[in-house]
Motif scaffolding. Structure first.
Motif, PDB file in Angstrom:
ATOM      1  N   LYS A 164       0.842  -1.197   0.000  1.00 60.13           N
ATOM      2  CA  LYS A 164       0.000   0.000   0.000  1.00 60.13           C
ATOM      3  C   LYS A 164       0.880   1.251   0.000  1.00 60.13           C
ATOM      4  N   GLU A 165       0.315   2.311  -0.544  1.00 63.58           N
ATOM      5  CA  GLU A 165       0.959   3.624  -0.513  1.00 63.58           C
ATOM      6  C   GLU A 165       0.112   4.548   0.344  1.00 63.58           C
ATOM      7  N   TYR A 166       0.770   5.373   1.092  1.00 67.19           N
ATOM      8  CA  TYR A 166       0.023   6.341   1.901  1.00 67.19           C
ATOM      9  C   TYR A 166       0.925   7.529   2.190  1.00 67.19           C
ATOM     10  N   GLU A 179       5.583   3.773   0.473  1.00 69.62           N
ATOM     11  CA  GLU A 179       5.076   2.551  -0.183  1.00 69.62           C
ATOM     12  C   GLU A 179       5.720   1.376   0.520  1.00 69.62           C
ATOM     13  N   CYS A 247      -4.154   9.945   3.419  1.00 71.16           N
ATOM     14  CA  CYS A 247      -3.719  10.485   2.133  1.00 71.16           C
ATOM     15  C   CYS A 247      -2.961  11.796   2.295  1.00 71.16           C
ATOM     16  N   TRP A 808     -10.729   4.043  -9.295  1.00 73.35           N
ATOM     17  CA  TRP A 808     -10.998   4.168  -7.861  1.00 73.35           C
ATOM     18  C   TRP A 808     -12.312   4.900  -7.610  1.00 73.35           C
ATOM     19  N   PRO A 812      -7.622   7.496  -3.306  1.00 68.23           N
ATOM     20  CA  PRO A 812      -6.738   6.523  -2.657  1.00 68.23           C
ATOM     21  C   PRO A 812      -6.002   7.217  -1.505  1.00 68.23           C
ATOM     22  N   PRO A 813      -5.481   6.478  -0.531  1.00 65.61           N
ATOM     23  CA  PRO A 813      -5.365   5.019  -0.546  1.00 65.61           C
ATOM     24  C   PRO A 813      -6.585   4.264  -0.025  1.00 65.61           C
TER      25      PRO A 813
END
Length: 1568
Positions: A164-166, A179, A247, A808, A812-813
């Protein structure tokens, strides 16, 4: 029985019962695999909702694998939902029923379905399910409980793939992001559990807590969801986990820091182990309750690492505050750790207080733990860990052994993966240069190519000099393990490598992003791009190295030990492809395909799956970062690499199995999915040759595909035009080479239900742009006949476009995948499968797909793709078409030969047998009409055969569609040619018969007169008183004969002056050439021509063309070329004259017309040689004069042969014998029967047999390989040449091609034919003739009355269409026959039987050679015409044309040769040249010849001079090895023959062996 029933019911557990209900019982032990889930079956494209519980898991899987967030909403269709009761609409109904509960016996809780699927799946499916659920923002299992064993499993492996990316609040200003892989991320975990029964839904509150104010999302399943209120059967105790990831926008983030959220389903008092686990791994545990027991040991006795929060519902009315106080006191809880929903508190307020508590924990807790660290706690508590299986751990150790040594990725690649670095890139550069020859300059082409090959060999030697690195040894060893362990290893290795690359690549990407802002930083961008490439390390690099190790080993000798040790590598990779692993097709770093490696991998794959080896190919093209890989992953549930990092480079292929229920519909066994790097890549667009790179890739994938998805997701119209031009260019190229892929345009990020309508204008604009791009691409390819995109392929703007909303649903995320995206992709998938199911051509098998890869890639290496494309599948398809067409053509000709024989027989018998018409002119007219009708029928049949052939789905007929018109025109041309020939034959036969009518009347009158005189003589002799001895009878007969001959005047037949007739036709022929030709004709008498060998001399012309400075020239200058041409034409015409003379017919004007037509045709076919008028006139005079003298002799012989006086005299002795027999009244039945058989029937039978024998022999020969098609004929001749390996033969083949192959055909026929085989044909026709004769005799006998003459006439009448009985031979039977017809007929039957036996003996003694020259239709000549075809030769190297259709638009040959073999030399040195036209035509060299008026002309533009020739570059680079070997071996002899200096032979030519030369021959002609 009752006891047994109880026992039986107890033995079936809750889990077993549920699994049986779901139809999963067999998978509990076997386990569900990815290949089973991903295969294409009927359910894949079925919109039928689940009808029974056993449908539920598959429906859920289908939706989930397409990342559809509505997968959890799956429920059975209820009968009450779909069927309405009309009575219920009435005024009266039962109000009580409104409050009644709906029966839910058959409804299942979705958590049970999910739990069942996880329990029945292997580790890879569990991992995939977790990944897809996470993408949908659905909670995934953390602790999976088996309700039968009460055993829990920590699903660590299942979550390993979650990345996951945040962006935390601290990174919001810099716009940086984190990431990471979730199982190794150190995050606080907050757990939610319940104690006892709860009046509120803990999980629903949790979902609301995690959702921001803009959008609510059910991350966890709760009771108020559809199907959530059904009793849980096996999922109590299931602990799920999800993550909240910020985010970086404080207005949107629920929490500013990332947090893991766990949720235990069920009462913790029943699941203490799970509760204990959560208490030791969580930062906080929130316990929801309605009522507490003050002695609650579960809470008070445990040593909790986590903060415990008690969350009570005072509104339930069951909360006892004293008990709560007691528990709080025992647990030392602060006020903030007790959260109560008071009577006056609403949901929103309560969620705020809960949010504050959770936020406080998230922001302040020191308790953070990686999920992989939780495994130790799980072990302490007796919880299983899914990664603990031995195969998984062994694979992990193997992967760690490789990655543990990686400190610096670029250095690691240099030392451990050395073969794929600069060496491989340099090999790529050399390969492309070998095809393009851009840097050849003024060097000798073949010497330059030889140097390139030496450099390649050195680089391969360099690769072979490396010992296999430790990393590659470990890697190959690990993937050689059994399938499951191998898959674990590859997954571990990918995880490890991703973790390693992530940090280094993120820094480089940041630098790239900063530099990319300024266009001046081209060199720096190039350097960073190289660093990105060098620092990128994935599984593909190890497979790439494995491929290079294998390719290098293949360059070693076959018996080399290293080569033998590595030959198993392709099979390993093929097994992985079969397991569903994406395999690299195009190396994205080197922009090349390791062809030998890829083709051998696919060959091994073919062995693994055969005979179920049919594949259809789906590919995707589009701009970089437009979601192509995501689209494919969503559509097919596969796992092409997708990340925010570096995009796909090159192309990857992945195999999906097609289930049995769909194989018939799709016509294949597998789908091959190909994912490609983006076109117009920013990384490449700043570099040189980016358009060329994109074009190569697009051409390759479009050429390989059955359907190509064109992914469009851009606002920039310029960029869109660029990609459309690349794509259209690729489709145009495929159209030209015969491939017909379909295309589907996909417009991404298009929202709104009205998008298709709104986009009507955009669709029209797209079509307009496609048309513009088609014209631009057509101009580049010099195919300007294409004006519109629809000229290139079938395209409907309404059905050829799909609109897909954004991926989406939110930001995101935390945004789940948009359900609209999944549904639109599902519709696209259905559409694609429907298009594939309606595919016109049959699917390729894997080996055919491999051939497409090879031929397409070799062709794209050339600058001019269409010009250079060669493909063995196209060649095979063309060969099959030629073979079939040859059969139809021969059947056409054979039937017409038979028909013409019968027609000529009717004409020859006209006047001697009864006919439907009284005048021979009427008969001719009738037969010509019949002939035209027959020809029309046969032409129609041939064209229908052709049409039906192109309707076939097998045999790749679509690839030869461009040749269809050629063959149709050939069929029409054949009809015209045969019609002209048949009409001429009928006319000649009629004219000859008409001329013979008068002669026959004269002969008949003489015969009658002689008969009367002989009868009178018999009477006189009988009246004499003395005995008549034989001597006396002879004297009387001689006296009567002399008197009759002296008294009779025998008219002399008039002879015609053939020379005069020939001159007339020659004058008419030359009249159209103009007055100069007529002047030249009148300068010399025709009678004086042709007496000496033809010699053409043209000094003025010679002076103009010789001694000009040029790069190189042919020793055979214009005059020599004309002399050679004249000799060839004279030989052909002489042969034609000879054949006509041998038939001993009378002269006819059509004979000389045919000769003149033949000369004109030959001159027309040699347009590359300028034909001066004086040459044409003198050549025609020479040939016509010679022919006139031969025809004059033939005419004279015919007149003499049919002279009535000569015919009468030659039968004198037989008349004498008949006279004596009659006088003595002897029985002549046997004698006359024998004479009739020998003199009349036998010649007729032999003539008929030899008229029919030729076609039979041709029929037999065309079934032989060497005579089946032109290409196989060429192959056979060349193979015979190299096996003899004799210089004189090679020279004869090159310098006198037609003469050589004529002799070769005849000699080969003599080898193939035996007396026995020919005798079979003879016997067939003999039996047919004997049967006809016997039938005729029986029918004639059946007629009453009459004498011998009547009987013979009746027999002749019956045989009128099958045999021609000579009039001269019948003379003896028309008079003086003392014969009883019945006895004669009896004896005749016996004599015919004897004749048949005698003929059989005679046939057996005759040689095959004699028979071949005796038959009317000469097999050797017919085969020559069929196999040599148009007779055109390459204007440069003189290799013969191999085109199969007679009326082809372009000449081509598979087998060009060095020009030196055809006597080309360098002008300055007189050294034979080694240049080969297949290389010259792609170089910047120039040539001169008569056709260019001796002016230099670029080879690349040779079509301007020779428009009807197609000289394709040699994509194999080996096709000419045969002739290279010949020139190398006989270099000195050729030089001596051509009075030149020997060629300078490139070193690589000297290494070609005879065996390699033969191999190149086989490969060029597609001989297996």
């Amino acid at each position: 029985m009752q006891h047994q029933s109880v026992v039986s019911s107890k033995s079936v557990t809750h889990l077993e019962r549920l699994l049986k209900d779901l139809g999963l019982e067999h998978l509990y032990q076997e386990k569900l695999t990815l290949s089973k889930i991903l295969q294409i079956d009927e359910k894949t494209i079925s919109d039928e909702p689940p009808q029974c519980n056993s449908d539920l898991p598959w429906y859920f899987l289908k939706k989930l694998m397409m990342v559809n967030v509505t997968a959890r909403n799956v429920q059975l269709t209820s009968a009450c939902e779909s069927v309405s009761d009309p009575e219920s609409d009435g005024a009266e109904f039962d109000f009580d029923k409104l409050l009644g509960s709906q029966p839910s016996d058959n409804k299942l809780n979705l958590l049970d379905v999910i739990t069942a699927l996880f329990l029945c799946s292997d580790g890879f499916v569990q991992q995939e399910l977790s990944l897809k659920m996470s993408m949908c923002q659905l909670a995934v299992p953390l602790l999976l409980r088996n309700c039968d064993t009460n055993q829990c499993t920590l699903m660590l492996w299942a979550m390993r793939d979650l990345v996951k990316e945040y962006r935390t609040s601290s990174l919001s200003e810099s716009k940086g992001f984190i990431e990471d892989r979730l199982v190794v991320s150190e995050l606080p975990m907050v757990s939610f559990v319940r104690l006892g029964e709860c009046s509120w839904s803990k999980t629903e509150i949790l979902n609301k807590l995690l959702s921001n104010s803009q959008q609510y999302h059910d991350t966890f399943v709760h009771r108020n969801m559809e199907g959530g209120d059904c009793p849980r059967q096996i999922s109590n105790g299931l602990t799920e986990i999800s993550w909240y990831l910020p985010c970086g926008n404080k207005n949107m983030d629920v929490f500013s820091e990332p947090v893991a959220v766990a949720n235990l389903h069920g009462d913790i008092s029943s699941f203490e182990t799970q509760f204990s686990f959560l208490c030791q791994t969580s930062a906080a545990v929130f316990v929801f309750f309605d009522n507490l027991d003050s002695e609650c040991e579960l809470l008070t006795n445990q040593n909790h690492k986590a903060q415990i929060f008690l969350v009570g519902n005072h509104q339930s009315g069951r909360l006892i505050l004293d008990a709560l106080k007691e528990v709080a006191k025992k647990m030392n809880l602060s006020k903030s750790q007790i959260l109560l929903r008071k009577q006056q508190t609403n949901d929103a307020d309560f969620r705020k207080s809960l949010h504050r508590a959770v936020k406080n924990v998230v922001e302040n807790s020191k308790m953070k733990m990686k999920i992989e660290q939780m495994a130790d706690i799980a072990h302490e508590l007796g919880i299983l860990v899914d990664e603990d299986c031995e195969k998984c751990q062994t694979a992990k150790r193997n992967a760690d052994a490789i990655t543990a040594k990686i400190k610096d990725i670029p250095k690691y690649k240099e030392t451990q993966l050395p073969l794929q670095g600069e060496t491989w890139k340099e090999l790529t550069r050399l390969e492309k240069e070998e095809f393009r020859l851009r840097k050849v300059g003024s060097q000798n082409i073949e010497m330059y190519k030889s140097d390139l090959q030496k450099q390649k060999a050195k680089l391969r030697n360099k690769q072979n000099s490396y010992d296999m690195s430790d990393a590659m040894t470990c890697f190959i060893s690990a993937i050689s393990t059994p399938s499951t362990e191998r898959c674990f290893f590859l997954k571990w290795l990918r995880l490890n490598l991703d973790n390693l690359s992530r940090q280094m690549l993120s820094d480089l990407r940041e630098a790239y992003k900063n530099k990319n802002k300024s266009p001046e930083n081209k060199e720096e961008i190039k350097e960073i791009d190289q660093q990105l490439s060098n620092s990128s390390l994935g599984i593909e690099h190890f497979f790439r190295e494995m491929g290079q190790i294998y390719e290098a080993s293949v360059s070693l000798p076959k018996k080399n030990r290293s080569r033998k040790q590595l030959k198993h590598l392709p099979k390993l990779c093929a097994e992985l492809l079969l397991d569903g692993l994406p395999v690299e097709l195009v190396d994205g770093d080197a922009s090349n395909i390791p062809l030998r490696w890829v083709t051998d991998v696919l060959s091994e794959l073919n062995k693994l799956v055969s005979p179920q080896n049919k594949i259809l190919v789906v590919t995707v093209l589009g701009v970089q970062s437009t979601g192509k890989s995501t689209l494919l992953n969503t559509m097919f549930g596969v796992q092409f690499a997708v990340s925010s990092g570096r995009c796909t480079r090159g192309a990857f292929m992945l195999l999906i199995k097609v289930n049995e229920d769909m194989k018939k519909e799709l016509g294949c066994d597998f789908l091959m999915i190909i994912d490609t790097e983006g076109l117009k890549s920013p990384e490449l667009s700043k570099l040189d040759n980016s358009y060329e790179h994109d074009n190569e890739l697009a051409t390759l994938v479009v050429g390989l595909s059955d359907i190509t998805i064109i992914n469009i997701a851009m606002e920039n119209s310029t960029e869109m035009k660029d990609i459309l031009q690349i794509v259209v260019h690729a489709f145009l190229r495929m159209k030209e080479v015969g491939k017909k892929p379909k295309c589907q345009f996909v417009h991404q990020n298009v929202a709104g239900v009205s998008a298709p309508e709104k986009n009507l204008r955009e669709r029209e604009l797209l079509l307009k742009q496609l048309n513009e791009m088609t014209q631009a691409a057509a101009k580049m390819e010099k195919k300007e006949e294409y004006k519109n995109f629809t000229d290139v392929m079938e395209y409907n703007p309404d059905t050829g476009n799909m609109y897909i909303p954004g991926l989406w649903n939110g930001s995101p995320p935390m945004a789940p995948v948009n359900a609209g995206y999944s549904e639109a992709v599902y519709e696209l998938k259905k559409n694609i499968l429907q298009v594939l199911g309606n595919h016109e051509a049959s699917a390729d098998n894997i080996l055919e797909f491999t051939e497409w890869i090879t031929s397409l890639w070799k062709s794209v290496k050339h600058e001019n793709f269409i010009f250079s494309f060669r493909n063995s599948l196209v060649a095979d398809a063309y060969m099959k078409l030629c073979t079939e067409y040859n059969k139809w053509e021969w059947e056409f000709k054979k039937e017409m030969y038979s028909w013409t024989n019968t027609a000529e027989t009717k004409i020859s018998n006209f006047g001697n047998v009864q006919s439907e018409v009284s005048d021979i002119g009427q008969l001719l007219k009738k037969l010509k009409t019949e002939a035209s009708s027959e020809l029309f029928k046969r032409e129609t049949k041939l064209l229908k055969n052709l049409e039906e052939y192109f309707k076939k789905t097998e045999g790749h007929v679509n690839l030869v569609e461009p040749y269809r018109e050629d063959f149709a025109n050939s069929a029409k041309s054949l009809r015209r040619e045969v019609e002209s020939s048949v009409h001429d034959q009928l006319t000649v036969a009629t004219d000859v018969r008409r001329g013979m009518n008068e002669v026959d009347k004269i002969k008949m009158n003489h015969t009658k007169e002689l008969g009367e005189k002989v009868r009178a003589l018999i009477e006189d002799c009988r009246e004499k008183k003395f005995k008549m001895t034989d001597k006396k009878l002879d004297e009387e007969f001689d006296t009567m004969w002399e008197k009759m001959v002296n008294e009779r005047t025998f008219p002399k037949q008039e002879t015609i002056d053939v020379m005069e007739s020939v001159l007339h036709h020659l004058t008419e022929n030359l009249r159209q050439k103009g007055s100069h030709a007529m002047e030249l004709l009148n300068q010399k008498r025709l009678q004086d021509c042709g007496k000496t060998p033809f010699k053409y001399s043209a000094e003025s012309f010679l002076n103009q063309t010789k001694h000009k400075v040029c790069k190189f020239f042919r020793i055979e200058d214009q005059v020599k070329a004309l002399q050679k041409l004249s000799e060839h034409i004279i030989t052909e015409c002489s042969q034609s004259v000879k054949e006509k003379v041998e038939r001993k017919n009378n002269y006819h004007d059509t004979f000389i017309q045919e000769i003149l037509h033949m000369i004109d045709l030959k001159l027309k076919k040699n347009q590359h040689v300028k034909i001066p008028t004086d040459f044409e006139v003198s050549l025609k005079q020479h040939i016509c004069a010679d022919a006139a003298r031969e025809f004059q002799r033939m005419h004279k012989d015919f007149i003499q042969m049919n002279d009535p006086y000569r015919c009468l005299c030659q039968n004198k002795e037989k008349f004498r014998a008949n006279f004596k027999d009659e006088f003595h009244e002897r029985d002549q039945c046997q004698k006359k029967a024998k004479e009739f058989t020998e003199d009349c029937l036998k010649p007729a039978v032999v003539t008929s047999l030899y008229k029919s024998l030729g076609p039979d022999i041709i029929d037999d020969m065309t079934r032989r390989f060497q005579f089946s098609t032109r290409m196989f004929f060429q192959y056979s001749v060349l193979l015979d040449l190299i096996r003899k390996d004799n210089f004189e033969d090679y020279l004869s083949y090159i310098s006198s091609y037609e003469r050589y192959v004529k002799k070769w055909i005849f000699d080969e026929m003599l080898k193939l034919l035996t007396n026995e085989s020919v005798s079979e044909f003879e016997d067939k026709h003999l039996r047919s003739s004997i049967q006809s004769i016997n039938d005729a005799v029986n029918k004639a006998q059946a007629k009453e009355g009459g004498n011998l003459q009547k009987l013979i006439q009746d027999i002749r009448q019956e045989l009128g269409e099958s045999l021609v009985i000579s009039e001269d031979s019948l003379v003896l039977f028309m008079i003086l026959n003392n014969v009883d017809p019945k006895q004669f007929a009896q004896w005749l039957t016996e004599c015919v039987k004897d004749m048949a036996e005698n003929l059989r003996k005679l046939f057996k003694t005759a040689t095959v050679s004699a028979k071949l020259t005796s038959v009317d239709v000469k097999p050797q000549i017919e085969l020559y015409k069929k196999l040599v075809g148009c007779g055109k030769q390459c204007p440069f190297c003189k290799a013969p044309c191999e085109a199969g259709a007679a009326e082809h638009k372009q000449h081509f040959t598979s087998f060009h040769r060095p020009d030196g073999l055809s006597a080309w030399v360098w002008s300055s040195t007189k050294i034979l040249t080694t240049d080969i036209c297949t290389s010259s035509v792609i170089s910047d060299k120039r040539f001169r010849c008569a056709a260019t008026n001796n002016e230099p002309h670029p080879y690349k533009e040779y079509k301007e001079i020779f428009p009807d020739w197609l000289i394709a570059p040699d994509t194999s680079l080996k096709a000419s090895d045969y002739w290279k070997y010949v020139l190398t071996k006989f270099n000195n002899k050729f030089a001596e023959e051509y009075e030149a200096e020997p060629a300078k032979i490139p070193d690589t030519w000297k290494e070609i062996t005879k065996q390699q030369a033969e191999e190149s021959l086989k490969k060029s002609f597609g001989v297996k």
